[in-house]
Enzyme design. Structure first.
Site, PDB file in Angstrom:
ATOM      1  N   LYS A 206     -95.123  19.187   3.491  1.00  0.00           N
ATOM      2  CA  LYS A 206     -95.111  18.002   2.625  1.00  0.00           C
ATOM      3  C   LYS A 206     -95.266  16.769   3.494  1.00  0.00           C
ATOM      4  O   LYS A 206     -94.334  16.384   4.204  1.00  0.00           O
ATOM      5  CB  LYS A 206     -93.804  17.898   1.839  1.00  0.00           C
ATOM      6  CG  LYS A 206     -93.837  16.778   0.791  1.00  0.00           C
ATOM      7  CD  LYS A 206     -92.464  16.412   0.292  1.00  0.00           C
ATOM      8  CE  LYS A 206     -91.791  15.359   1.156  1.00  0.00           C
ATOM      9  NZ  LYS A 206     -92.473  14.046   1.133  1.00  0.00           N
ATOM     10  N   GLY A 237     -95.777  14.772  -2.673  1.00  0.00           N
ATOM     11  CA  GLY A 237     -94.630  14.514  -3.534  1.00  0.00           C
ATOM     12  C   GLY A 237     -93.488  13.885  -2.774  1.00  0.00           C
ATOM     13  O   GLY A 237     -93.580  13.624  -1.570  1.00  0.00           O
ATOM     14  N   GLY A 239     -89.400  13.477  -1.398  1.00  0.00           N
ATOM     15  CA  GLY A 239     -88.388  14.322  -0.790  1.00  0.00           C
ATOM     16  C   GLY A 239     -87.430  14.942  -1.784  1.00  0.00           C
ATOM     17  O   GLY A 239     -87.177  16.161  -1.740  1.00  0.00           O
ATOM     18  N   PRO A 240     -86.855  14.139  -2.698  1.00  0.00           N
ATOM     19  CA  PRO A 240     -85.900  14.716  -3.656  1.00  0.00           C
ATOM     20  C   PRO A 240     -86.508  15.782  -4.559  1.00  0.00           C
ATOM     21  O   PRO A 240     -85.780  16.620  -5.094  1.00  0.00           O
ATOM     22  CB  PRO A 240     -85.462  13.495  -4.473  1.00  0.00           C
ATOM     23  CG  PRO A 240     -85.661  12.330  -3.567  1.00  0.00           C
ATOM     24  CD  PRO A 240     -86.897  12.672  -2.775  1.00  0.00           C
ATOM     25  N   VAL A 242     -90.168  17.602  -4.102  1.00  0.00           N
ATOM     26  CA  VAL A 242     -90.878  18.647  -3.363  1.00  0.00           C
ATOM     27  C   VAL A 242     -90.111  19.066  -2.112  1.00  0.00           C
ATOM     28  O   VAL A 242     -89.956  20.261  -1.830  1.00  0.00           O
ATOM     29  CB  VAL A 242     -92.294  18.179  -3.005  1.00  0.00           C
ATOM     30  CG1 VAL A 242     -92.997  19.210  -2.125  1.00  0.00           C
ATOM     31  CG2 VAL A 242     -93.103  17.915  -4.268  1.00  0.00           C
ATOM     32  N   GLY A 243     -89.640  18.088  -1.344  1.00  0.00           N
ATOM     33  CA  GLY A 243     -88.912  18.419  -0.117  1.00  0.00           C
ATOM     34  C   GLY A 243     -87.698  19.279  -0.390  1.00  0.00           C
ATOM     35  O   GLY A 243     -87.453  20.294   0.283  1.00  0.00           O
ATOM     36  N   GLU A 281     -85.493  16.407  13.662  1.00  0.00           N
ATOM     37  CA  GLU A 281     -85.588  15.222  14.523  1.00  0.00           C
ATOM     38  C   GLU A 281     -85.221  14.033  13.656  1.00  0.00           C
ATOM     39  O   GLU A 281     -85.945  13.666  12.733  1.00  0.00           O
ATOM     40  CB  GLU A 281     -87.009  15.103  15.084  1.00  0.00           C
ATOM     41  CG  GLU A 281     -87.082  14.194  16.310  1.00  0.00           C
ATOM     42  CD  GLU A 281     -87.340  12.750  15.929  1.00  0.00           C
ATOM     43  OE1 GLU A 281     -86.349  12.031  15.691  1.00  0.00           O
ATOM     44  OE2 GLU A 281     -88.509  12.355  15.883  1.00  0.00           O
ATOM     45  N   CYS A 315     -88.939   6.475  16.460  1.00  0.00           N
ATOM     46  CA  CYS A 315     -87.600   7.002  16.698  1.00  0.00           C
ATOM     47  C   CYS A 315     -87.185   6.876  18.157  1.00  0.00           C
ATOM     48  O   CYS A 315     -86.006   6.772  18.465  1.00  0.00           O
ATOM     49  CB  CYS A 315     -87.519   8.447  16.249  1.00  0.00           C
ATOM     50  SG  CYS A 315     -88.789   9.504  16.955  1.00  0.00           S
ATOM     51  N   GLU A 419     -79.631   2.637  13.970  1.00  0.00           N
ATOM     52  CA  GLU A 419     -81.080   2.586  14.124  1.00  0.00           C
ATOM     53  C   GLU A 419     -81.658   1.590  13.123  1.00  0.00           C
ATOM     54  O   GLU A 419     -81.488   1.749  11.909  1.00  0.00           O
ATOM     55  CB  GLU A 419     -81.687   3.969  13.901  1.00  0.00           C
ATOM     56  CG  GLU A 419     -83.182   4.010  14.167  1.00  0.00           C
ATOM     57  CD  GLU A 419     -83.765   5.405  13.997  1.00  0.00           C
ATOM     58  OE1 GLU A 419     -84.600   5.801  14.827  1.00  0.00           O
ATOM     59  OE2 GLU A 419     -83.372   6.107  13.047  1.00  0.00           O
TER      60      GLU A 419
END
Length: 514
Positions: A206, A237, A239-240, A242-243, A281, A315, A419
């Site tokens: 995804k 899609g 995250g909530p 498809v992920g 990660e 990152c 971060e």
């Protein structure tokens, strides 16, 4: 970037199931530009490109202007289920192919990516707001570069070894679910797919719905190389939706995720019930230590370059500069000079050194950190709230920020602990090297760090004391063949290099007769 030539065997002499000869694209850039209007991304499932729907998708905006340039199509539950079923069905046959055959497909993909470098660069500039030279060298360059020595690394990982009377072998993990972040969408898609399938895994990936255009272009190029259906599946899609469906599915054997710490925690909570392995990660709050003998002429441009790398959205950014207190005043003066010379503006304008952040939400988030620093009384060295000076009126709808530096910041302050993911640097002063190491290690993160000293051995000795998965020593260059990943709340496992490839395999011991 130079790309080795592709050699394809005569189809008459090819082994059964080998890919057909691949012809160079007549027009490698065809259809990859967004200049003709908003692009709607789709899905690649069981060997078929599926058109995405404009309605209900996620808008993709040009961060330089705020203009709508695309829509990420969303896969429904049925599409996700088909992708997983296809990956599961293709897994045994793909794993049984020799590495050399698998690499022929990836070599063909690499050739197409290299041929389409111009068009891919334009897409990266449009959707991420990056300077064209940087987009081509880093984003497109790394996407092509991660394929160039993959076969050699994979062979090293897959070669069996003897341990006394035992034979230790590595085999594919199986079906890999991969989820990418929005800050390096092209490279992450290529890297996660190629690493997994080179080792014999099948993939359902995804891409980030926030920035999907370059990833979709790379997917369309992959669809041209003739992979067996189901080996690679790309589903768009959120995250909530498809992920989460991918992470929780029992047919997934391995998860590769790059993104936020919060989502990483959610993945670990979900996989606690399925015992699915994962490589995560999750970002960092990375320190750069200037030891007392460091050359400021070399170190400070390097640190600022890292902090502002990818418009501050990476990152591994060195966002905490830790210096000897005796050098604080001089460091402040030189850092201010570098920031003053940094031109913020439209990515394609001559002289621009820093473009916008990726979205209105990201602009608001970073501005919130800057406002917190100002309201809590931190000493502002440069930058602050508001649009940068000299920005053309035509770009006032873009997501620009002023590069901001706070100095003499307490180690426990929020801006030195969390971060930010934007062009914001904090300078911290310490009385000795031991204190510098303690401050560097004093966060929940541990992704990267940097050390600068005139004495290489001293830099290495201090680097060994830092809690980080990777340490830049005296400005050493990023190496795609070296493992990358973090400790503590920066995640688990590694990507890239032999160690990263090994994460995508399972180890089996064969106990042989004496």
């Amino acid at each position: 970037m130079p790309t080795p030539g592709l050699t394809v065997a005569d189809p008459a002499a090819a082994s059964p199931g080998a890919p057909s000869p691949v012809r160079p694209m007549d027009a490698p850039a065809a259809g990859l530009s967004v200049a003709s209007g908003p692009t709607v991304t789709g899905h690649y499932v069981d060997g078929v490109l599926v058109e995405g729907a404009r309605s209900g998708g996620t808008p993709v905006h040009d961060p330089a202007t705020g203009e709508l340039i695309g829509v990420t199509g969303h896969a429904g539950p049925a599409t996700v289920a088909r992708a997983l079923a296809a990956a599961r069905a293709a897994a045994p046959g793909w794993a049984a192919r020799p590495l050399a055959e698998r690499m022929r497909y990836l070599d063909a993909w690499r050739e197409r990516l290299a041929a389409a470098a111009d068009a891919l660069t334009e897409l990266v500039v449009d959707e991420l707001g990056l300077i064209p030279e940087f987009a081509r060298r880093v984003h497109v360059g790394r996407a092509v570069g991660c394929l160039e020595h993959l076969g050699e690394l994979a062979e090293a990982v897959l070669t069996p070894r003897r341990e006394g009377t035992s034979l230790v072998v590595r085999e594919p993990a199986g079906v890999v679910a991969a989820i990418t972040a929005w800050n390096f969408p092209l490279h992450m898609l290529v890297s996660k797919i190629s690493s997994a399938i080179a080792l014999g895994n099948t993939v359902v990936i995804k891409p980030s719905e926030i920035k999907s255009l370059a990833a979709w272009a790379a997917t369309r190029l992959l669809a041209q190389v003739g992979l067996p259906p189901g080996v690679v599946n790309v589903v768009g899609g959120t995250g909530p939706e498809v992920g989460a469906a991918l992470v929780a599915h029992p047919d997934v054997d391995m998860i590769s995720f790059t993104g936020s710490r919060e989502v990483g925690r959610s993945i670990l909570a979900t996989t606690a019930t399925t015992i699915t392995r994962s490589v995560l990660e999750l970002g960092g709050k990375n320190p750069a230590l200037l030891l007392p003998d460091a050359s400021l002429d070399e170190a400070l441009p390097g640190v600022l370059g890292s902090c502002l790398f990818n418009n501050g959205q990476v990152c591994g950014a060195q966002s905490r500069l830790i210096v000897p207190r005796a050098l604080l005043a001089e460091v402040e003066e030189r850092v201010a000079e570098i920031v003053d010379r940094t031109v913020v503006g439209p990515p394609r304008a001559a002289g621009t050194g820093l473009g916008p952040v990726v979205s209105a939400a990201q602009q608001a988030r970073v501005s919130g950190f800057i406002a917190d620093g100002l309201s809590s009384g931190l000493r502002l060295l440069r930058g602050g709230l508001g649009l940068p000076e000299g920005l053309p009126a035509s770009h006032h709808g873009g997501y620009y920020l002023r590069p901001t530096v706070f100095t003499d910041v307490a180690a426990g302050h929020r801006l030195a602990q969390e971060e930010i993911f934007g062009p914001v640097l904090t300078i911290l002063a310490c009385d000795n090297v031991d204190d510098m190491v303690a401050v560097a290690n004093g966060t929940r993160y541990g992704l990267t760090a940097a050390v600068w000293s005139a004495d290489l051995d001293r830099s290495i000795a201090v680097a060994r004391r830092l809690n980080a998965g990777q340490v830049v020593v005296n400005g050493g260059a990023f190496n795609l063949a070296a493992p990358y990943g973090g400790v503590r709340e920066s995640g688990n496992g590694r990507e890239h290099g032999r160690e990263g490839l090994a994460e995508l395999t399972e180890v089996k011991s064969l106990q042989l007769p004496a």
